[in-house]
Motif scaffolding. Structure first.
Motif, mmCIF file in Angstrom:
data_model
loop_
_atom_site.group_PDB
_atom_site.id
_atom_site.type_symbol
_atom_site.label_atom_id
_atom_site.label_comp_id
_atom_site.label_asym_id
_atom_site.label_seq_id
_atom_site.Cartn_x
_atom_site.Cartn_y
_atom_site.Cartn_z
ATOM 1 N N PHE A 37 0.828 -1.207 0.000
ATOM 2 C CA PHE A 37 0.000 0.000 0.000
ATOM 3 C C PHE A 37 0.863 1.259 0.000
ATOM 4 C CE2 PHE A 37 -3.982 -2.111 2.076
ATOM 5 C CZ PHE A 37 -4.201 -2.781 0.894
ATOM 6 N N GLY B 132 0.721 3.881 -2.949
ATOM 7 C CA GLY B 132 0.406 5.277 -2.635
ATOM 8 C C GLY B 132 1.467 6.234 -3.144
ATOM 9 N N LEU C 60 -8.419 7.538 -2.093
ATOM 10 C CA LEU C 60 -7.604 6.329 -2.258
ATOM 11 C C LEU C 60 -6.735 6.101 -1.020
ATOM 12 C CD1 LEU C 60 -6.398 4.044 -4.084
ATOM 13 C CD2 LEU C 60 -4.650 5.698 -4.728
ATOM 14 N N SER D 184 -8.873 4.975 1.819
ATOM 15 C CA SER D 184 -9.383 3.620 1.622
ATOM 16 C C SER D 184 -8.303 2.578 1.899
ATOM 17 C CB SER D 184 -9.900 3.443 0.192
ATOM 18 O OG SER D 184 -10.857 4.418 -0.096
ATOM 19 N N LEU D 185 -7.083 2.842 1.396
ATOM 20 C CA LEU D 185 -5.999 1.883 1.607
ATOM 21 C C LEU D 185 -5.690 1.752 3.092
ATOM 22 C CD1 LEU D 185 -3.525 2.679 -1.330
ATOM 23 C CD2 LEU D 185 -5.139 0.802 -1.143
ATOM 24 N N ASN D 186 -5.650 2.891 3.797
ATOM 25 C CA ASN D 186 -5.366 2.849 5.235
ATOM 26 C C ASN D 186 -6.475 2.132 5.992
ATOM 27 O OD1 ASN D 186 -2.839 4.107 6.102
ATOM 28 N ND2 ASN D 186 -3.581 5.804 4.855
ATOM 29 N N LEU E 182 -8.511 -0.112 4.817
ATOM 30 C CA LEU E 182 -8.449 -1.540 4.487
ATOM 31 C C LEU E 182 -7.346 -2.217 5.290
ATOM 32 C CD1 LEU E 182 -9.467 -3.845 2.656
ATOM 33 C CD2 LEU E 182 -7.787 -3.130 0.958
ATOM 34 N N LEU E 183 -6.191 -1.548 5.378
ATOM 35 C CA LEU E 183 -5.061 -2.116 6.119
ATOM 36 C C LEU E 183 -5.417 -2.300 7.590
ATOM 37 C CD1 LEU E 183 -2.125 -3.016 5.849
ATOM 38 C CD2 LEU E 183 -1.429 -0.707 6.391
#
Lengths: 239, 234
Positions: free
Chosen positions: B162, B166, B215, B218-220, B222-223
């Motif tokens: 990620f 990013g 984005l 969302s990535l954070n 999800l992680l």
């Protein structure tokens, strides 16, 4: 010893940071027998087990697995496939007890056969009620039983155990010992490193003592000599 | 400030949610290029991280230092280096890759690789050595044992992935130099933002900036979600 030698190790040497740990170690292990490996802290018990398991490279050695003496690096993969090394604190993979047991099975089995063998292993180690439990959440004694159930599934020729009963309560220790006896009755030979020979008296046939980097092989029930400088080998098993 | 709140932000949101084809094409190019770069970089970088964590060999520490140093190399320097290699007079000039998405992918791989190696190495270093040994002694082949180690440190590796994604989806220097910011071909989010801002057209830039912010969030999220699940089950 009436059975044929399963593994003969000769002239095994290992140093760590210039300090000799194992010096010209000779060792003969026979099929179906259980050996107690004793010695003071830092005597090289774990190192010896790891070398035999193919996990640690010796500085020099000769290994004979029944096909004539050869260098460790030439028989490393054979050692890894024929032995099973159990850490003092067995590692549990991230997943359920079933997943951890299934890891010991060869790939290519059908799902039905795989599940059947895992079920039998769960029953064998009395772990049925933990089948879906995350293995990392279990106690030391339960993890030890999972590791022995993995051994039961893998069926190695030789089991290398590093302090299998250390840090266990009386009940867990007895259950671990019962499983080890069952594995031995299945024909699996064992080399058991332990500081606590008394608890393993019903399991082991012979006694190997490591002192100052050298092995002294003793028959079962014979007393380990006290004091590092005045050890007299009672019987050295030669290749 | 009044202009931003009263006209630019509503215009940006309108562009974003009205399905403006130009804006969504730019977003699609960004995700395609950066996603491809990550997918190509992952296997080799994870293998490199594994070798650095588990093998002892001369020059290992030097290699780790080099990868850590490469983390700080500006994207524009990576872009310039690849530009020289891919330009007509460069060693790979005959491939005619300059100002294509392939060139952008190459630049983003070069940027992502050290991040994946460095963060992957840290994750693998923190893994228990008994993972590999237990797998091997239980009869797993070397590739299966490798997979097992990766599985055990998957949250750390996911964080590395990620972080790298990013970084490359938001970098402008390499994409501008290697892609050339050609509409419908190599214009991605950061190059479009830079161009729109220079033209004084802020609405599209703000809309694309919002995409990057969403984005990142969302990535954070999800992680954190998968890490939380990991903590519950282990």
């Amino acid at each position: 010893m009436s059975s044929s030698p399963q593994l003969q190790v000769s002239a095994l040497n290992k140093q760590f940071a210039g300090r000799p740990i194992l010096i010209n170690v000779d060792l003969t292990l026979h099929r179906g027998k259980a050996y107690l490996l004793s010695g003071a802290n830092g005597a090289g018990k774990t190192t010896l087990l790891r070398i035999i398991a193919g996990l640690e490279k010796p500085d020099s050695s000769r290994f004979d697995l029944g096909q004539g003496p050869m260098k460790w690096r030439h028989c490393r993969s054979t050692l890894q496939s024929k032995t099973l090394y159990l850490h003092q604190h067995p590692y549990m993979f991230d997943g359920s007890v079933r997943y951890n047991l299934g890891y010991a099975l060869p790939r290519g089995l059908t799902r039905e056969l795989r599940n059947e063998r895992i079920d039998k292993a769960l029953e064998w180690a009395e772990l049925n009620s933990y089948a879906k439990t995350p293995a990392k959440t279990l106690s030391s004694g339960e993890c030890q039983r999972i590791s022995l159930a993995r051994a039961w599934l893998k069926r190695p020729d030789m089991l290398l155990l590093d302090e299998p009963t250390a840090n266990l309560d009386q009940e867990s220790r007895q259950r671990t010992l019962d499983l080890l006896v069952a594995l031995k009755q299945d024909g699996i030979s064992m080399l058991v490193a332990s500081h606590d020979p008394a608890h393993l008296s019903t399991l082991v046939d012979s006694h190997i003592h490591l002192d100052n980097g050298k092995t002294i092989c003793l028959e079962h029930q014979e007393q380990i000599p006290r004091g590092n400088s005045k050890i007299t080998p009672i019987r050295r098993i030669k290749a | 400030m009044d202009t931003i709140s009263s006209s630019i932000i509503p215009a940006a949101l309108n562009l974003l949610f009205s399905g403006d084809p130009e804006l969504w094409e730019i977003i699609a190019i960004s995700f395609r290029v950066s996603g491809t770069a990550i997918l190509i970089a992952m296997p080799a970088s994870l293998l490199t991280a594994f070798i650095l964590a588990y093998w002892q060999f001369p020059g290992r520490r030097l290699l780790i230092s080099i990868f850590n140093t490469l983390l700080a190399v500006p994207a524009v320097v990576v872009g310039l280096t690849l530009y020289l290699i891919l330009s007509r007079q460069g060693p790979l000039g005959e491939w005619k890759l300059l100002f294509t998405q392939t060139a952008m992918i190459m630049g983003q791989i070069a940027l992502a690789f050290p991040i994946l190696v460095s963060m992957g190495h840290s994750a693998l270093q923190s893994a228990d050595r008994r993972v590999w040994e237990t797998a091997r002694t239980l009869g797993a082949s070397a590739p299966r044992s490798f997979y097992t180690v990766m599985r055990e440190v998957r949250f750390g590796l996911l964080a590395a992935m990620f972080a790298a994604f990013g970084r490359i989806i938001a970098e402008v220097g390499a994409s501008m130099m290697l892609g050339g910011n050609i509409l419908h071909h190599t214009r991605n989010i950061p190059t479009a933002i830079a161009m729109e801002a220079s033209k004084g057209e802020f609405a599209l830039g703000i809309a694309l900036g919002l995409v990057l912010l969403i984005l990142a969030f969302s990535l954070n999220a999800l992680l954190h979600h998968v890490q939380g699940k990991g903590q519950l089950t282990t």
